[in-house]
Scaffold this active site. Structure first.
Site, PDB file in Angstrom:
ATOM      1  CG  HIS A 118      37.268  20.438   5.285  1.00  0.00           C
ATOM      2  ND1 HIS A 118      38.083  19.978   5.994  1.00  0.00           N
ATOM      3  CD2 HIS A 118      37.115  21.745   5.752  1.00  0.00           C
ATOM      4  CE1 HIS A 118      38.833  20.881   6.679  1.00  0.00           C
ATOM      5  NE2 HIS A 118      37.896  21.792   6.600  1.00  0.00           N
ATOM      6  CG  ASP A 139      40.059  17.162   6.385  1.00  0.00           C
ATOM      7  OD1 ASP A 139      38.840  17.428   7.000  1.00  0.00           O
ATOM      8  OD2 ASP A 139      40.165  17.447   4.994  1.00  0.00           O
ATOM      9  CG  HIS A 140      37.468  19.820  11.386  1.00  0.00           C
ATOM     10  ND1 HIS A 140      38.073  20.755  10.405  1.00  0.00           N
ATOM     11  CD2 HIS A 140      36.246  20.176  11.658  1.00  0.00           C
ATOM     12  CE1 HIS A 140      37.170  21.734  10.054  1.00  0.00           C
ATOM     13  NE2 HIS A 140      35.972  21.330  10.728  1.00  0.00           N
TER      14      HIS A 140
END
Ligand code: BG6
Length: 477
Positions: free
Chosen positions: A234, A171-172
């Site tokens: 996010h 999950d950046h």
């Protein structure tokens, strides 16, 4: 520096590899973190040789790396680490060649930058051809499923070939510097933690506003929407970091156990506590329906919701989440609004406002704590709010302004074997278990998302979500 490694990128000619992964690896090389004996092997369907791939990567560096970092010497050295193999994910071509390229005894990682429908086939072939072993790591990108059932199936597929400790679900947002900073702020200071609960915090706002629309990604996005694309991953990760209990140690499972408890404490969301929106064209710019190319789409490009956590720490403190595309500004921030002091000795002093801690994720990363002081001057006791401001660029100088991209950090964590900033399988499933009924609820109702103009702050109804609680959203600016 990390240890020497072999990294295979499946989908190496795709957009993510070109924009983020390969330029990010170059920047890590330039900073001295990647030893030059390492090898990065691109794998994709296109027929091409190593030289062709290196030329593509050189172009990507030209396009996505800042000019002051594009030095011919290091670029040539970096390109010399690259190789390419044309591979058929669901056939036999290329696999034995790939096997010949990876070297025994080194850290070996496989980045699945491909459609999730290929995860299973690639995992299987890596084993079938003896390319992956018990020490290998795999990195998988979102979307990790589109509901609980598909996420479970995906986890099961990966689990049949790799153990959980080998799987790095990206999950950046967790790789963003300020997101990690959330944990430092909470758990390396004594200042905040005693106040960090519903006794002292009135509410929390989490905003991820984007100015971009869905141009070019309409086909994917239309099947996804803001809830699946942004909230399930996010925004929920941000919520977890704000709401979780202190882990006993900064250790992958200790941190992820605490995040999981937050997700499990999330209460079901009432449909009246959700606002979905879709942008319409304005000032010559197209609306969502044009961008998605589905003239009857009911997919939301914006969602706002009120969320409650059923646990001791947070009972009674709402979390308001919102995210959307084509909004007025690109802003990601978390704002924590504290309660009023129990008693005011400045009864007649105008100007009092609540303390707010704003953690700014992007752009202009930093923190800002709004505190009350006396308005300077002889005018008697008047209060005014001033910011205790810590913008990273100012406080940390060049280092603060030049923070590594989220992907850089995360890929290096894969090589280091640190899973703290990656989602565990049970976390992802728990997140879907919470999101699913909500999506099913609005699908059953079948209503259209509220309209909002491109370039605005989102639908009017979203304002009401807070107004009716006597609160208001912060400006998107
Ligand atoms: C991605 C979403 O995961 O995150 C995109 O699929 C979104 O729709 C992007 O634009 C936002 O990331 P960032 O880092 O630009 O805030």
């Amino acid at each position: 520096p990390v240890e020497i490694f072999d990294l295979v990128i499946f989908g190496a000619t795709g957009d993510l590899a070109r924009r983020k992964i390969l330029p990010g690896l170059y920047r890590r090389y330039l900073s001295g973190q990647i030893p030059s004996g390492s090898r990065i092997i691109g794998a994709a369907r296109s027929a091409m040789d190593g030289a062709g791939f290196r030329a593509q990567v050189a172009e990507a560096i030209e396009e996505f790396v800042a000019a002051d970092k594009r030095q011919p010497g290091p670029i040539a050295e970096f390109l010399a680490m690259l190789d390419y193999v044309a591979i058929d994910a669901s056939g036999e071509a290329g696999w034995s060649e790939l096997k010949g390229l990876v070297r025994p005894g080194l850290i070996r990682a496989f980045y699945f930058s491909v459609a999730p429908s290929l995860f299973g086939e690639i995992a299987e072939r890596l084993h079938l051809h003896g390319i992956a072993d018990a020490q290998s790591r795999i990195v998988v990108e979102k979307p990790f499923g589109r509901d609980l059932a598909t996420a479970r199936a995906l986890n099961a597929t990966l689990a049949s070939h790799f153990s959980e400790s080998q799987i790095y679900r990206i999950d950046h947002y967790l790789g963003k510097e300020t997101v990690q900073n959330l944990m430092a702020v909470r758990f390396a200071n004594i200042l905040f933690e005693p106040l960090w609960n519903s006794q002292f915090i009135d509410h929390v706002q989490i905003t991820v506003a984007e100015t971009v629309g869905v141009e070019g990604r309409g086909a994917y996005y239309d099947k996804s929407g803001a809830m699946r694309d942004m909230v399930q991953n996010h925004l929920m990760q941000l919520l977890c970091l704000i709401a979780m209990e202190p882990p006993y140690h900064f250790d992958p499972d200790a941190v992820r156990d605490e995040k999981l408890k937050v997700i499990r404490a999330l209460q079901p969301v009432e449909l009246t506590d959700v606002v979905r929106g879709q942008y319409v064209g304005s000032k010559g710019e197209g609306g969502y329906l044009e961008d998605s190319e589905n003239p009857d789409s009911r997919t939301e490009s914006y969602v706002a919701l009120k969320v409650h956590l059923a646990n001791w720490r947070w009972k009674g403190t709402p979390f308001y989440l919102r995210t959307g595309k084509r909004l007025r500004a690109r802003t990601s921030e978390i704002a924590i609004t504290f309660k009023e002091p129990p008693h005011s000795i400045f009864d007649d002093a105008p100007g009092w406002r609540e303390n707010v801690l704003v953690i700014r994720l992007q752009p202009n990363e930093g923190m800002n704590l709004k505190v009350m002081i006396k308005e300077p001057g002889p005018g008697g006791m008047r209060l005014t709010q001033v910011p205790l401001d810590m913008s990273f660029a100012t406080v940390l100088g060049a280092e603060g302004a030049d923070m590594p991209d989220a992907y850089e950090r995360l890929i290096m964590d894969v090589i280091r074997g640190n899973q703290t900033l990656f989602m565990r399988g049970d976390e992802v499933e728990a997140a879907w278990a919470w999101v699913d009924p909500l999506i099913k609820g609005w699908e059953a109702r079948g209503d259209r998302p509220a309209r909002y103009e491109a370039g605005s702050s989102g639908p009017e109804d979203a304002l009401m979500l807070m107004h009716r609680d006597g609160r208001r959203w912060r400006e998107i600016s």
